[in-house]
Design a protein around this motif. Structure first.
Motif, PDB file in Angstrom:
ATOM      1  N   ARG A   1     -57.417  58.355 -72.910  1.00 18.98           N
ATOM      2  CA  ARG A   1     -57.436  57.820 -71.546  1.00 18.98           C
ATOM      3  C   ARG A   1     -57.734  56.329 -71.566  1.00 18.98           C
ATOM      4  NH1 ARG A   1     -59.960  62.478 -67.666  1.00 18.98           N
ATOM      5  NH2 ARG A   1     -59.162  61.090 -66.071  1.00 18.98           N
TER       6      ARG A   1
ATOM      7  N   GLU B   1     -57.294  53.309 -68.539  1.00 17.32           N
ATOM      8  CA  GLU B   1     -58.234  53.828 -67.539  1.00 17.32           C
ATOM      9  C   GLU B   1     -59.628  53.234 -67.779  1.00 17.32           C
ATOM     10  OE1 GLU B   1     -59.519  58.195 -65.756  1.00 17.32           O
ATOM     11  OE2 GLU B   1     -57.903  58.047 -67.217  1.00 17.32           O
TER      12      GLU B   1
ATOM     13  N   ILE C   1     -63.315  57.476 -66.650  1.00 14.91           N
ATOM     14  CA  ILE C   1     -63.280  58.460 -67.739  1.00 14.91           C
ATOM     15  C   ILE C   1     -64.596  59.223 -67.794  1.00 14.91           C
ATOM     16  CG2 ILE C   1     -63.094  58.777 -70.241  1.00 14.91           C
ATOM     17  CD1 ILE C   1     -61.444  56.137 -70.289  1.00 14.91           C
TER      18      ILE C   1
END
Length: 98
Positions: free
Chosen positions: A69, A74, A79
């Protein structure tokens, strides 16, 4: 205020200073023995495969997902929220990757 025998120790007199030094030496000795026994117990537990401390909430699967991720751009906050861990924990496990 101290009462009884300890109250009668005069630290200004030679015998009072001696008594306080003896008591201090005994306390220091006792503390050393406690530390040695604690260390021996921890070493014995480690030899048997026991580890102390709280179990980690981040395993390899969670770390793999977090890295993937993060690679997609992100934010660490998003996360961490999605994985149910704190940002600090995530930063600690990601290390230089973050």
């Amino acid at each position: 205020m101290l009462t009884g025998a300890p109250a009668n120790i005069d630290p200004g007199a030679a015998d009072g200073r001696l008594m306080l030094q003896v008591v201090g030496a005994m306390a220091e000795f006792e503390r050393s023995v406690i530390m040695e026994r604690t260390r021996a117990g921890l070493d014995a537990a480690e030899a048997q495969g026991h580890t102390g401390g709280r179990p980690s909430v981040v395993n390899e699967d969670v770390l793999t997902v977090a890295r993937a991720r993060k690679a997609k751009g992100e934010s660490v906050s998003a996360i961490a929220k999605a994985l149910g861990v704190s940002r600090a924990t995530l930063y600690r496990h990601l290390g230089d990757d973050s």
